[in-house]
Design an enzyme around this catalytic site. Structure first.
Site, PDB file in Angstrom:
ATOM      1  CG  HIS A  23      -2.014   1.015   1.143  1.00  0.00           C
ATOM      2  ND1 HIS A  23      -3.226   0.748   0.562  1.00  0.00           N
ATOM      3  CD2 HIS A  23      -2.075   2.301   1.545  1.00  0.00           C
ATOM      4  CE1 HIS A  23      -4.004   1.817   0.628  1.00  0.00           C
ATOM      5  NE2 HIS A  23      -3.315   2.782   1.216  1.00  0.00           N
ATOM      6  CG  ASP A  25      -2.515   6.253   0.332  1.00  0.00           C
ATOM      7  OD1 ASP A  25      -3.490   6.014  -0.392  1.00  0.00           O
ATOM      8  OD2 ASP A  25      -2.409   5.821   1.499  1.00  0.00           O
ATOM      9  CD  GLU A 126      -6.753   3.145   1.750  1.00  0.00           C
ATOM     10  OE1 GLU A 126      -6.372   2.887   2.907  1.00  0.00           O
ATOM     11  OE2 GLU A 126      -6.226   4.026   1.050  1.00  0.00           O
ATOM     12  CG  HIS A 153     -10.545   4.840   3.921  1.00  0.00           C
ATOM     13  ND1 HIS A 153     -10.577   6.131   4.373  1.00  0.00           N
ATOM     14  CD2 HIS A 153      -9.229   4.476   3.913  1.00  0.00           C
ATOM     15  CE1 HIS A 153      -9.342   6.548   4.614  1.00  0.00           C
ATOM     16  NE2 HIS A 153      -8.500   5.565   4.350  1.00  0.00           N
ATOM     17  CG  HIS A 194      -8.861   1.145   6.341  1.00  0.00           C
ATOM     18  ND1 HIS A 194      -8.842   2.236   7.172  1.00  0.00           N
ATOM     19  CD2 HIS A 194      -7.840   1.318   5.459  1.00  0.00           C
ATOM     20  CE1 HIS A 194      -7.862   3.045   6.808  1.00  0.00           C
ATOM     21  NE2 HIS A 194      -7.226   2.508   5.781  1.00  0.00           N
ATOM     22  CG  HIS A 215      -2.558  -0.216   4.711  1.00  0.00           C
ATOM     23  ND1 HIS A 215      -3.570  -0.705   3.925  1.00  0.00           N
ATOM     24  CD2 HIS A 215      -2.955   1.037   5.069  1.00  0.00           C
ATOM     25  CE1 HIS A 215      -4.535   0.196   3.818  1.00  0.00           C
ATOM     26  NE2 HIS A 215      -4.188   1.259   4.514  1.00  0.00           N
ATOM     27  CG  ASP A 323      -0.805   4.001   4.878  1.00  0.00           C
ATOM     28  OD1 ASP A 323      -1.139   4.356   3.742  1.00  0.00           O
ATOM     29  OD2 ASP A 323      -1.477   4.267   5.883  1.00  0.00           O
TER      30      ASP A 323
END
Length: 395
Positions: A23, A25, A126, A153, A194, A215, A323
């Site tokens: 993961h 972003d 995500e 999420h 999540h 993650h 992350d």
């Protein structure tokens, strides 16, 4: 910082078995910072002043495959087109840097990239809000190359409970279970980072393919709802899935959990979303930190989670999901994507063998994606695409 003597050995291992990170972003950071202007944030160059991620630091970190998150915020009114923009960003990144990045859809593509010395680039959506309660949209995302979807999420979706929202569905609804089955049929990995523990258990009860946590860390080590309870970790060997440890301090260090709650309240009081990493938001973060110093996680903190996760789930079920560019803060020694060798060196010093570390960094992730492909091939031979709707299943 004093570097461990085993750091050279760690770098050597990563040349052979590079990191598959679950993961990152970067696409969202590019949206937020420069509205996808790839000239303004040329990741072929050092971007340490702006980002955790660029190609030189991916190379220095021994990264051989990256799941790029095509995350969009759950409160956006148009999640589907925003997700398509994120996918477009990843595709443009790959096209812009063909000597370094290799588009990957399959486990075989990952191995091909490794053989060529390029970084396999995969995508993960995500949050189930990205499909707008439509199995057709789910299949469309898969057709565009998305290879996992995190079921929620930070907020619930209509068919699944999040770890950080008030329970509503009690886990997965009937439509949520159909989403899982359709992901199995499509070869899209079910990502349980999540989600609420009830959702984790319902998904494991429903899936016929391995799941991932792209993650997440261990709840027994740090009691945060984003982490994985031991009873769920203990189910991963039978499922064949994997948990990819994350580095986010507020998920791995208990003191940081408590500090973050206060920092988030401060962000809201100043009119910012707690996850906002724009320069203006970071000024608010820094001002708060000047009056209340932030607890600092370290490489050892993350290694403590991996030691526990190995005990609960076994080394065949572990991976890494840093992350990066999705968190304001990182552990000392894992400041950006160049830091993975320090984690591997720490694990070497704790007695992890080369065979163990090869599974952690590369082999488990390739195996899991390949297993999902095998399940999908069998399911498509026996089952048509689902035409179910949330109204027909959940009322």
């Amino acid at each position: 910082m004093t570097e461990p003597a085993s750091l050279d050995a760690a770098r050597g291992l990563l040349r052979e078995f590079p990191v598959v990170d679950g993961h990152n972003d970067l696409p969202w950071a590019l949206r937020e910072q420069v509205r996808y202007d790839l000239d303004a944030r040329d990741v072929a160059q050092d971007q340490h002043a702006h980002l955790h991620t660029d190609i030189p630091r991916l190379r220095a970190g021994g990264v051989g495959a990256q799941y790029w998150s095509v995350y969009v915020r759950a409160d956006l009114p148009d999640a589907v087109p925003a997700t398509l923009e994120q996918i477009d960003c990843v595709r443009r990144l790959i096209a812009r840097h063909p000597r370094d990045l290799h588009a990957a859809l399959t486990a075989a593509d990952m191995e091909e990239a490794r053989a060529q010395g390029r970084i396999a680039s995969l995508m993960g959506a995500e949050g189930g809000h990205s499909i707008a309660n439509s199995l057709g949209v789910l299949r469309g995302l898969c057709g565009l190359g998305v290879r996992y979807m995190t079921l929620t999420h930070n907020d619930n979706v209509d068919w699944a409970d999040s770890a950080t929202d008030e329970p509503r569905a009690g886990g997965l609804t009937a439509f949520g279970r159909e989403v899982v089955r359709e992901m199995n049929r499509e070869g899209m990995l079910v990502d349980l980072s999540h989600v609420a523990a009830t959702t984790m258990r319902d998904a494991l009860d429903t899936t016929s393919a391995p799941v991932i946590f792209s993650h997440s860390s261990a709840r027994a080590v740090c009691d945060h709802p984003r982490n994985i309870p031991d009873d769920v970790l203990e189910r991963l060997p039978a499922n064949g899935g994997m948990a990819m440890v994350t580095f986010v301090p507020k998920f791995v260090l208990q003191a940081a959990v408590d500090w973050t709650a206060a920092a988030d309240d401060n962000m809201r009081a100043h009119g910012f979303h707690p996850l906002d990493t724009t320069p203006e938001a970071m000024k608010v973060h820094r001002a708060f930190e000047e009056t209340r110093p932030r607890p600092v996680a370290t490489v050892a903190t993350v290694a403590d989670h991996l030691d526990h996760m190995r005990e609960a789930a076994g080394v065949d079920c572990l991976g890494i999901g840093g992350d990066y560019d999705g968190t304001a803060f990182t552990p000392e020694g894992l400041d950006d994507v160049s830091g993975y060798p320090r984690l591997i060196a720490e694990l070497m010093d704790r007695g992890w063998s080369k065979a163990d570390l090869a599974k952690l960094t590369w082999q488990n992730a390739v195996r899991v994606l390949g297993a999902a492909e095998d399940v999908a091939r069998d399911l498509r031979a026996t089952r048509a695409a689902s035409h179910a709707t949330i109204e027909s299943l959940d009322g």
